[in-house]
Write a protein that holds these residues in place. Structure first.
Motif, PDB file in Angstrom:
ATOM      1  N   PHE A   2       0.848  -1.211   0.000  1.00 57.13           N
ATOM      2  CA  PHE A   2       0.000   0.000   0.000  1.00 57.13           C
ATOM      3  C   PHE A   2       0.881   1.257   0.000  1.00 57.13           C
ATOM      4  N   ALA A   3       1.977   1.216   0.771  1.00 57.10           N
ATOM      5  CA  ALA A   3       2.880   2.383   0.843  1.00 57.10           C
ATOM      6  C   ALA A   3       3.470   2.680  -0.542  1.00 57.10           C
ATOM      7  N   LYS A   4       3.829   1.595  -1.249  1.00 59.14           N
ATOM      8  CA  LYS A   4       4.394   1.790  -2.604  1.00 59.14           C
ATOM      9  C   LYS A   4       3.336   2.353  -3.552  1.00 59.14           C
ATOM     10  N   ARG A   5       2.127   1.820  -3.462  1.00 66.79           N
ATOM     11  CA  ARG A   5       1.056   2.299  -4.356  1.00 66.79           C
ATOM     12  C   ARG A   5       0.711   3.757  -4.063  1.00 66.79           C
ATOM     13  N   ALA A   6       0.761   4.129  -2.805  1.00 73.35           N
ATOM     14  CA  ALA A   6       0.466   5.528  -2.444  1.00 73.35           C
ATOM     15  C   ALA A   6       1.541   6.452  -3.017  1.00 73.35           C
ATOM     16  N   ALA A   7       2.797   6.001  -2.950  1.00 72.39           N
ATOM     17  CA  ALA A   7       3.900   6.819  -3.469  1.00 72.39           C
ATOM     18  C   ALA A   7       3.818   6.959  -4.988  1.00 72.39           C
ATOM     19  N   ALA A   8       3.218   5.938  -5.647  1.00 75.20           N
ATOM     20  CA  ALA A   8       3.115   5.966  -7.120  1.00 75.20           C
ATOM     21  C   ALA A   8       1.815   6.618  -7.593  1.00 75.20           C
ATOM     22  N   ASN A   9       0.920   6.935  -6.646  1.00 78.83           N
ATOM     23  CA  ASN A   9      -0.374   7.547  -7.018  1.00 78.83           C
ATOM     24  C   ASN A   9      -0.133   8.936  -7.635  1.00 78.83           C
ATOM     25  N   ARG A  10      -1.067   9.385  -8.449  1.00 80.18           N
ATOM     26  CA  ARG A  10      -1.008  10.756  -8.993  1.00 80.18           C
ATOM     27  C   ARG A  10      -2.174  11.544  -8.450  1.00 80.18           C
ATOM     28  N   PRO A  11      -2.049  12.495  -7.516  1.00 78.73           N
ATOM     29  CA  PRO A  11      -0.790  12.844  -6.879  1.00 78.73           C
ATOM     30  C   PRO A  11      -0.403  11.811  -5.812  1.00 78.73           C
ATOM     31  N   PRO A  12       0.896  11.719  -5.517  1.00 80.75           N
ATOM     32  CA  PRO A  12       1.325  10.771  -4.483  1.00 80.75           C
ATOM     33  C   PRO A  12       0.844  11.214  -3.112  1.00 80.75           C
ATOM     34  N   PHE A  13       0.677  10.268  -2.205  1.00 84.89           N
ATOM     35  CA  PHE A  13       0.394  10.628  -0.811  1.00 84.89           C
ATOM     36  C   PHE A  13       1.213   9.736   0.102  1.00 84.89           C
ATOM     37  N   ARG A  14       1.321  10.160   1.352  1.00 85.12           N
ATOM     38  CA  ARG A  14       2.198   9.481   2.304  1.00 85.12           C
ATOM     39  C   ARG A  14       1.378   8.533   3.165  1.00 85.12           C
ATOM     40  N   THR A  15       2.022   7.520   3.718  1.00 89.02           N
ATOM     41  CA  THR A  15       1.293   6.557   4.557  1.00 89.02           C
ATOM     42  C   THR A  15       2.085   6.204   5.804  1.00 89.02           C
ATOM     43  N   LEU A  16       1.353   5.815   6.829  1.00 87.69           N
ATOM     44  CA  LEU A  16       1.916   5.194   8.029  1.00 87.69           C
ATOM     45  C   LEU A  16       1.030   4.012   8.373  1.00 87.69           C
TER      46      LEU A  16
END
Ligand code: NAP
Length: 298
Positions: free
Chosen positions: A105-119
């Protein structure tokens, strides 16, 4: 203050959102069954229909749903958080899910347009811990995001520990679940044995809770067990979901967890008899059945 969003208002999510409101955050919420969001709306939260709309209106969004596929749905589904993401959005998953899925999920969030951060920030402490803002919070992700989210964590919990990188919070939570399940078994066996010995259960519980045999389960679950109160704080079905995650990862790494495998099998007997929605302290009923002893305070 950051604008907060909550997705998932079940046994845990609802009191957590309430505590965020009490701490002064502007809170936007949603729940799959929208009716369940109404009490939060009455308490001052803004209620939206979808996780996407919650993300659009929030700086930080917390998810508190059931399992890995559910986190995926509310985060990356058609009306999910990713669809409403904006620059600087931080998505914090506080459900208990797979560490591997969390890293994905963290990788997919970073690759999203726009990217977002996760914890990942799963919790321990049960329904009462959620209500009283005394949760233990175990966090995986980047230090700067943990620092940013700290005021939110402080509104929800007391013991807040950054364990490591993405997925590390979930790995820690699974270790916690091993201890929870085995403590439940220990308490169940102690109570059934005490009953068979003919000694007073409440006095027995009280003295054990003050000594080396104590545990969170002995302090919090044993009184409910001997009162025959098996309403869920934490459902058997959810306990089994977590033990399955533990055993799958242990199997993959050739880690031998005989106690966890045993408790998982005992809980399966409870599920077979229709007890999946009981509280996880209903493990007592299985141990009672094995010995024909009912450990209730008379
Ligand atoms: P719960 O009362 O069953 O609540 C689950 C919530 O997730 C509900 O709001 C449900 O919506 C929502 N949900 C589930 N699947 C969904 C999906 N596919 N799409 C959208 N929403 C979905 O469970 P809980 O006890 O609050 O537990 C939540 C998480 O915290 C779980 O991962 C659990 O393992 C963990 N946890 C629980 C405890 C505890 O003591 N209860 C303690 C620590 C951690 P609906 O209302 O529509 O069903």
């Amino acid at each position: 203050m950051e604008r907060l969003g909550f997705v998932g208002l079940g046994i845990m999510g609802a009191p957590m959102a309430r505590n965020a409101l009490k701490a002064g955050f502007a809170v936007t919420v949603t729940n799959r069954t929208l009716d369940r969001a109404k009490p939060l709306g009455d308490a001052g939260a803004t209620v939206m229909r979808t996780p996407r709309e919650v993300a659009e209106r929030s700086d930080i969004v917390i998810t508190m749903v059931t399992s890995s596929p559910d986190v995926e749905t509310v985060t990356f589904g058609p009306d999910g958080i990713a669809a409403g993401a904006h620059e600087g959005l931080l998505a914090i998953d506080m459900s208990t899910v797979s560490p591997a899925a969390t890293r994905e999920f963290a990788k997919r969030a970073a690759a999203n347009r726009p990217p977002f951060r996760t914890l990942d920030a799963p919790v321990s402490g049960g329904e009462l811990g959620a209500i009283e803002a005394r949760l233990s919070i175990m966090i995986g992700g980047d230090e700067k995001d943990v620092k940013r989210a700290m005021p939110v964590f402080e509104a929800l919990g007391k013991t807040i520990v950054h364990i490591g990188d993405h997925g590390a919070g979930q790995a820690c939570k699974l270790a916690n679940q091993i201890a929870v399940a085995l403590n439940n078994l220990g308490v169940s066996e102690a109570l059934v044995f005490a009953k068979a010995q003919g000694i007073d259960l409440e006095r027995t519980r009280q003295v054990i809770a003050g000594g080396a045999g104590s545990s969170w389960a002995m302090q919090n679950y044993a009184p409910k067990m001997i009162a025959g109160d098996f309403k869920p704080g934490f459902m058997v079905d959810l306990q089994q979901k977590d033990l399955r995650l533990v055993l799958d990862d242990a199997y993959g790494q050739h880690v031998s967890l005989p106690g966890t495998a045993l408790v998982h099998a005992l809980y399966a007997a409870l599920q077979h008899d229709g007890g999946g929605r009981d509280g996880n302290h209903a493990l007592l009923k299985v141990i009672e059945r094995l010995s024909g002893v009912e450990a209730r305070q008379s």
